[in-house]
Design a protein around this motif. Structure first.
Motif, short mmCIF file in Angstrom:
data_model
loop_
_atom_site.label_atom_id
_atom_site.label_comp_id
_atom_site.label_asym_id
_atom_site.label_seq_id
_atom_site.Cartn_x
_atom_site.Cartn_y
_atom_site.Cartn_z
N GLN A 1 85.60 106.87 77.94
CA GLN A 1 86.04 107.95 77.06
C GLN A 1 87.55 108.04 77.02
O GLN A 1 88.24 107.58 77.92
CB GLN A 1 85.48 109.30 77.54
CG GLN A 1 84.19 109.70 76.87
CD GLN A 1 84.31 110.00 75.39
OE1 GLN A 1 85.36 109.82 74.79
NE2 GLN A 1 83.22 110.44 74.79
N VAL A 2 88.04 108.60 75.94
CA VAL A 2 89.46 108.75 75.74
C VAL A 2 89.76 110.20 75.39
O VAL A 2 89.03 110.82 74.61
CB VAL A 2 89.95 107.83 74.62
CG1 VAL A 2 91.40 108.11 74.27
CG2 VAL A 2 89.76 106.36 75.01
N GLN A 3 90.81 110.73 75.97
CA GLN A 3 91.24 112.10 75.67
C GLN A 3 92.66 112.05 75.09
O GLN A 3 93.50 111.29 75.57
CB GLN A 3 91.25 112.97 76.92
CG GLN A 3 89.88 113.22 77.51
CD GLN A 3 89.37 112.04 78.33
OE1 GLN A 3 90.11 111.42 79.06
NE2 GLN A 3 88.09 111.74 78.18
N LEU A 4 92.87 112.86 74.08
CA LEU A 4 94.19 112.96 73.47
C LEU A 4 94.69 114.39 73.66
O LEU A 4 93.97 115.35 73.38
CB LEU A 4 94.13 112.66 71.97
CG LEU A 4 93.54 111.31 71.55
CD1 LEU A 4 93.69 111.10 70.06
CD2 LEU A 4 94.16 110.18 72.32
N VAL A 5 95.93 114.51 74.11
CA VAL A 5 96.53 115.82 74.33
C VAL A 5 97.82 115.91 73.53
O VAL A 5 98.74 115.13 73.74
CB VAL A 5 96.81 116.07 75.82
CG1 VAL A 5 97.49 117.43 76.01
CG2 VAL A 5 95.52 116.01 76.62
N GLU A 6 97.86 116.89 72.65
CA GLU A 6 99.01 117.09 71.78
C GLU A 6 99.93 118.16 72.34
O GLU A 6 99.49 119.08 73.04
CB GLU A 6 98.55 117.52 70.39
CG GLU A 6 97.65 116.54 69.69
CD GLU A 6 97.25 117.02 68.32
OE1 GLU A 6 96.17 116.67 67.84
OE2 GLU A 6 98.04 117.78 67.71
N SER A 7 101.18 118.08 71.97
CA SER A 7 102.15 119.12 72.32
C SER A 7 103.27 119.11 71.29
O SER A 7 103.44 118.14 70.55
CB SER A 7 102.72 118.90 73.72
OG SER A 7 103.38 117.65 73.79
N GLY A 8 104.02 120.22 71.24
CA GLY A 8 105.23 120.24 70.43
C GLY A 8 105.18 121.09 69.18
O GLY A 8 106.20 121.23 68.50
N SER A 25 94.67 109.21 77.25
CA SER A 25 94.29 108.78 78.59
C SER A 25 92.84 108.34 78.58
O SER A 25 92.07 108.75 77.71
CB SER A 25 94.50 109.90 79.61
OG SER A 25 93.69 111.02 79.30
N GLY A 26 92.48 107.51 79.57
CA GLY A 26 91.11 107.01 79.65
C GLY A 26 91.07 105.50 79.47
O GLY A 26 92.04 104.80 79.74
N SER A 27 89.95 105.03 78.99
CA SER A 27 89.73 103.59 78.85
C SER A 27 90.38 103.08 77.57
O SER A 27 89.78 103.07 76.51
CB SER A 27 88.22 103.30 78.82
OG SER A 27 87.99 101.92 78.63
N ILE A 28 91.63 102.65 77.71
CA ILE A 28 92.40 102.20 76.55
C ILE A 28 92.94 100.81 76.80
O ILE A 28 93.66 100.59 77.76
CB ILE A 28 93.57 103.16 76.25
CG1 ILE A 28 93.06 104.55 75.88
CG2 ILE A 28 94.43 102.59 75.13
CD1 ILE A 28 94.16 105.58 75.73
N PHE A 29 92.60 99.88 75.91
CA PHE A 29 93.18 98.53 75.94
C PHE A 29 94.19 98.37 74.82
O PHE A 29 95.28 97.87 75.02
CB PHE A 29 92.10 97.47 75.84
CG PHE A 29 92.63 96.07 75.73
CD1 PHE A 29 92.54 95.34 74.55
CD2 PHE A 29 93.23 95.47 76.83
CE1 PHE A 29 93.04 94.06 74.46
CE2 PHE A 29 93.74 94.17 76.75
CZ PHE A 29 93.64 93.47 75.56
N ARG A 102 89.04 99.22 77.40
CA ARG A 102 89.35 98.12 78.33
C ARG A 102 88.22 97.10 78.39
O ARG A 102 88.47 95.91 78.52
CB ARG A 102 89.61 98.69 79.72
CG ARG A 102 90.88 99.49 79.84
CD ARG A 102 91.24 99.70 81.30
NE ARG A 102 92.31 100.67 81.44
CZ ARG A 102 92.11 101.95 81.73
NH1 ARG A 102 90.88 102.38 81.94
NH2 ARG A 102 93.12 102.78 81.84
N TYR A 103 87.00 97.58 78.32
CA TYR A 103 85.86 96.68 78.40
C TYR A 103 85.05 96.83 77.12
O TYR A 103 84.43 97.85 76.88
CB TYR A 103 85.02 97.01 79.62
CG TYR A 103 85.83 97.01 80.89
CD1 TYR A 103 86.23 98.20 81.49
CD2 TYR A 103 86.23 95.82 81.47
CE1 TYR A 103 86.99 98.19 82.65
CE2 TYR A 103 87.00 95.80 82.62
CZ TYR A 103 87.37 96.99 83.21
OH TYR A 103 88.12 96.98 84.34
N GLY A 104 85.09 95.80 76.32
CA GLY A 104 84.39 95.85 75.05
C GLY A 104 85.33 95.56 73.90
O GLY A 104 86.55 95.59 74.05
#
Length: 121
Positions: A1-8, A25-29, A102-104
């Motif tokens: 899973q991937v999480q996105l956090v915004e700011s600003g 953040s998370g599984s990112i290639f 990362r995998y896939g």
């Protein structure tokens, strides 16, 4: 899973500037592309700017020359520098990542939670 956090996001007077950030953040290639969308009250979500993994950028006509999108792949982060803001830029801004894990090999789409940008006249 991937999480996105915004700011600003925030409130700014017309003519002012804001800088949005979105960290993944998370599984990112690989992330291709990264982008920013926005949705104003009563309107459909629209693309604001995108940036490819190779650094190619595109902008909707209404923000050309005023907004700049950039990315930091080491931090899995995309930025949107917004200058000369206008009241019509008022909207909730969402970041968007198209992520290869990362995998896939299959890409999946992820969205940030949204950040409010309000430009007063």
């Amino acid at each position: 899973q991937v999480q996105l956090v915004e700011s600003g996001g925030g409130l700014v007077q017309a003519g002012g500037s804001l800088r949005l950030s979105c960290a993944g953040s998370g599984s990112i290639f690989r992330i291709d592309p990264m982008g920013w969308y926005r949705q104003a009250p009563g309107k459909q979500r629209e693309v604001v700017a995108t940036i490819s993994s190779g650094g190619s950028t595109s902008y909707t006509d209404s923000v050309k020359g005023r907004f700049g999108i950039s990315r930091d792949d080491a931090k899995n982060t995309v930025y949107l520098q917004m200058n000369s803001l206008k009241p019509e830029d008022t909207a909730v801004y969402y970041c968007y990542f198209r992520v290869q894990p990362r995998y896939g090999s299959r890409y999946d789409n992820y969205w940030g939670q949204g950040t409010q940008v309000t430009v007063s006249s």
